[in-house]
Design an enzyme around this catalytic site. Structure first.
Site, PDB file in Angstrom:
ATOM      1  N   ASP A 163      -4.042  -3.351  -0.569  1.00 47.85           N
ATOM      2  CA  ASP A 163      -3.707  -2.084   0.081  1.00 47.85           C
ATOM      3  C   ASP A 163      -4.498  -0.969  -0.590  1.00 47.85           C
ATOM      4  O   ASP A 163      -4.584  -0.915  -1.824  1.00 47.85           O
ATOM      5  CB  ASP A 163      -2.193  -1.817  -0.039  1.00 47.85           C
ATOM      6  CG  ASP A 163      -1.746  -0.670   0.852  1.00 47.85           C
ATOM      7  OD1 ASP A 163      -2.259   0.454   0.701  1.00 47.85           O
ATOM      8  OD2 ASP A 163      -0.871  -0.886   1.704  1.00 47.85           O
ATOM      9  N   ILE A 164      -5.056  -0.093   0.226  1.00 48.41           N
ATOM     10  CA  ILE A 164      -5.883   1.000  -0.308  1.00 48.41           C
ATOM     11  C   ILE A 164      -5.053   1.918  -1.217  1.00 48.41           C
ATOM     12  O   ILE A 164      -5.609   2.528  -2.132  1.00 48.41           O
ATOM     13  CB  ILE A 164      -6.552   1.767   0.866  1.00 48.41           C
ATOM     14  CG1 ILE A 164      -7.833   2.424   0.419  1.00 48.41           C
ATOM     15  CG2 ILE A 164      -5.607   2.730   1.535  1.00 48.41           C
ATOM     16  CD1 ILE A 164      -8.769   2.756   1.564  1.00 48.41           C
ATOM     17  N   HIS A 170       1.943  -6.531   9.556  1.00 48.14           N
ATOM     18  CA  HIS A 170       1.524  -6.826   8.176  1.00 48.14           C
ATOM     19  C   HIS A 170       2.740  -6.862   7.268  1.00 48.14           C
ATOM     20  O   HIS A 170       3.735  -6.179   7.507  1.00 48.14           O
ATOM     21  CB  HIS A 170       0.513  -5.790   7.667  1.00 48.14           C
ATOM     22  CG  HIS A 170       0.976  -4.379   7.765  1.00 48.14           C
ATOM     23  ND1 HIS A 170       0.975  -3.675   8.944  1.00 48.14           N
ATOM     24  CD2 HIS A 170       1.492  -3.535   6.833  1.00 48.14           C
ATOM     25  CE1 HIS A 170       1.451  -2.467   8.738  1.00 48.14           C
ATOM     26  NE2 HIS A 170       1.791  -2.350   7.458  1.00 48.14           N
ATOM     27  N   PHE A 171       2.626  -7.664   6.247  1.00 48.30           N
ATOM     28  CA  PHE A 171       3.660  -7.765   5.219  1.00 48.30           C
ATOM     29  C   PHE A 171       3.073  -7.219   3.921  1.00 48.30           C
ATOM     30  O   PHE A 171       1.963  -7.592   3.539  1.00 48.30           O
ATOM     31  CB  PHE A 171       4.090  -9.225   5.026  1.00 48.30           C
ATOM     32  CG  PHE A 171       4.740  -9.799   6.254  1.00 48.30           C
ATOM     33  CD1 PHE A 171       6.112  -9.713   6.427  1.00 48.30           C
ATOM     34  CD2 PHE A 171       3.976 -10.396   7.254  1.00 48.30           C
ATOM     35  CE1 PHE A 171       6.720 -10.227   7.570  1.00 48.30           C
ATOM     36  CE2 PHE A 171       4.574 -10.906   8.396  1.00 48.30           C
ATOM     37  CZ  PHE A 171       5.949 -10.817   8.556  1.00 48.30           C
ATOM     38  N   HIS A 172       3.838  -6.349   3.266  1.00 49.37           N
ATOM     39  CA  HIS A 172       3.419  -5.838   1.959  1.00 49.37           C
ATOM     40  C   HIS A 172       3.922  -6.792   0.880  1.00 49.37           C
ATOM     41  O   HIS A 172       5.097  -7.180   0.890  1.00 49.37           O
ATOM     42  CB  HIS A 172       4.079  -4.484   1.672  1.00 49.37           C
ATOM     43  CG  HIS A 172       3.686  -3.379   2.598  1.00 49.37           C
ATOM     44  ND1 HIS A 172       2.827  -2.362   2.226  1.00 49.37           N
ATOM     45  CD2 HIS A 172       4.052  -3.102   3.878  1.00 49.37           C
ATOM     46  CE1 HIS A 172       2.685  -1.509   3.228  1.00 49.37           C
ATOM     47  NE2 HIS A 172       3.422  -1.939   4.242  1.00 49.37           N
ATOM     48  N   GLN A 201       6.616   2.195   9.667  1.00 44.72           N
ATOM     49  CA  GLN A 201       5.349   1.546  10.034  1.00 44.72           C
ATOM     50  C   GLN A 201       4.327   2.610  10.426  1.00 44.72           C
ATOM     51  O   GLN A 201       4.570   3.409  11.332  1.00 44.72           O
ATOM     52  CB  GLN A 201       5.568   0.563  11.209  1.00 44.72           C
ATOM     53  CG  GLN A 201       4.288  -0.175  11.586  1.00 44.72           C
ATOM     54  CD  GLN A 201       4.500  -1.272  12.630  1.00 44.72           C
ATOM     55  OE1 GLN A 201       5.551  -1.368  13.251  1.00 44.72           O
ATOM     56  NE2 GLN A 201       3.477  -2.085  12.830  1.00 44.72           N
ATOM     57  N   ASN A 236       7.548  -3.187   7.452  1.00 47.05           N
ATOM     58  CA  ASN A 236       8.040  -1.997   8.136  1.00 47.05           C
ATOM     59  C   ASN A 236       7.798  -2.177   9.626  1.00 47.05           C
ATOM     60  O   ASN A 236       6.663  -2.404  10.048  1.00 47.05           O
ATOM     61  CB  ASN A 236       7.314  -0.746   7.625  1.00 47.05           C
ATOM     62  CG  ASN A 236       7.554  -0.525   6.143  1.00 47.05           C
ATOM     63  OD1 ASN A 236       8.618  -0.834   5.624  1.00 47.05           O
ATOM     64  ND2 ASN A 236       6.549  -0.001   5.453  1.00 47.05           N
TER      65      ASN A 236
HETATM   66  P1  5GP Z   1       2.861   0.592   6.839  1.00 45.99           P
HETATM   67  O1  5GP Z   1       3.224   2.009   6.498  1.00 45.99           O
HETATM   68  O2  5GP Z   1       2.364   0.486   8.273  1.00 45.99           O
HETATM   69  O3  5GP Z   1       3.927  -0.397   6.516  1.00 45.99           O
HETATM   70  O4  5GP Z   1       1.666   0.209   5.874  1.00 45.99           O
HETATM   71  C1  5GP Z   1       0.339   0.491   6.150  1.00 45.99           C
HETATM   72  C2  5GP Z   1      -0.430   0.322   4.862  1.00 45.99           C
HETATM   73  O5  5GP Z   1      -1.795   0.217   5.168  1.00 45.99           O
HETATM   74  C3  5GP Z   1      -0.273   1.507   3.896  1.00 45.99           C
HETATM   75  O6  5GP Z   1       0.319   1.050   2.684  1.00 45.99           O
HETATM   76  C4  5GP Z   1      -1.700   2.005   3.708  1.00 45.99           C
HETATM   77  O7  5GP Z   1      -1.995   2.381   2.386  1.00 45.99           O
HETATM   78  C5  5GP Z   1      -2.537   0.812   4.149  1.00 45.99           C
HETATM   79  N1  5GP Z   1      -3.825   1.171   4.711  1.00 45.99           N
HETATM   80  C6  5GP Z   1      -4.040   2.108   5.680  1.00 45.99           C
HETATM   81  N2  5GP Z   1      -5.368   2.162   5.966  1.00 45.99           N
HETATM   82  C7  5GP Z   1      -5.969   1.233   5.179  1.00 45.99           C
HETATM   83  C8  5GP Z   1      -7.330   0.827   5.027  1.00 45.99           C
HETATM   84  O8  5GP Z   1      -8.257   1.316   5.689  1.00 45.99           O
HETATM   85  N3  5GP Z   1      -7.586  -0.160   4.123  1.00 45.99           N
HETATM   86  C9  5GP Z   1      -6.577  -0.734   3.379  1.00 45.99           C
HETATM   87  N4  5GP Z   1      -6.934  -1.672   2.506  1.00 45.99           N
HETATM   88  N5  5GP Z   1      -5.301  -0.365   3.498  1.00 45.99           N
HETATM   89  C10 5GP Z   1      -4.995   0.611   4.378  1.00 45.99           C
END
Ligand code: 5GP
Ligand code: ZN
Length: 131
Positions: free
Chosen positions: A28-29, A97-99, A91, A84
């Site tokens: 994750d970035i 996706h799963f963290h 989300q 999420n």
């Molecule tokens: P969500 O909030 O949808 O559960 O998680 C999305 C995740 O994607 C966030 O933790 C965010 O940091 C990550 N993310 C968003 N854009 C990018 C990207 O371009 N590259 C990577 N590696 N992670 C990303």
């Protein structure tokens, strides 16, 4: 346009932790904690409510293997595996996706709090869930 589909198609660079025919895992970035990893199917689904069972199972299976590997190799004490689902649940990227978030101490930079809601009639809740 889906940012994770672009990552899967290598249009956007990523740090790949794992890849097979069906699943990709990347760092994750934002790195909530060191080693924070995202496990996603290569086929686009908005989230787990919309994904087919086979796709969801393949992601969970990879998440389990990677969680073991990450916890062991990064000397974490445990991990949170989070999904999420929909905006209300946090989300922000509409590609399933799963963290995997390794945990190192109670004071690390993630807070998950379960606070009790007003009292629920459990029998009524059960009846409603069962439909
Ligand atoms: P969500 O909030 O949808 O559960 O998680 C999305 C995740 O994607 C966030 O933790 C965010 O940091 C990550 N993310 C968003 N854009 C990018 C990207 O371009 N590259 C990577 N590696 N992670 C990303
Ligand atoms: Zn996508």
């Amino acid at each position: 346009m889906c940012i994770f589909c672009d990552i899967i198609e290598n249009k956007i660079p990523s740090k790949k932790v794992y890849e097979d025919e069906n699943v990709l895992a990347i760092l994750d970035i934002s790195q909530v904690t060191c080693g924070h990893t995202l496990v996603m199917p290569k086929k686009h689904f908005k989230n787990i409510l919309e994904a087919d069972e086979d796709t969801a199972c393949k992601c969970i299976s990879v998440a389990q293997k990677l969680a073991r590997q990450i916890v062991e190799n990064l000397d974490a004490k445990g991990c949170n595996i989070l999904n999420n689902c929909n905006e209300i649940a946090g989300q922000s990227v509409d590609h399933l996706h799963f963290h995997i978030i390794p945990r190192y101490s109670e004071n690390d930079s993630i807070k998950i709090a379960f606070e009790e809601s007003p009292e629920q009639d459990l029998d009524e809740v059960l009846a409603r869930i069962r439909g």
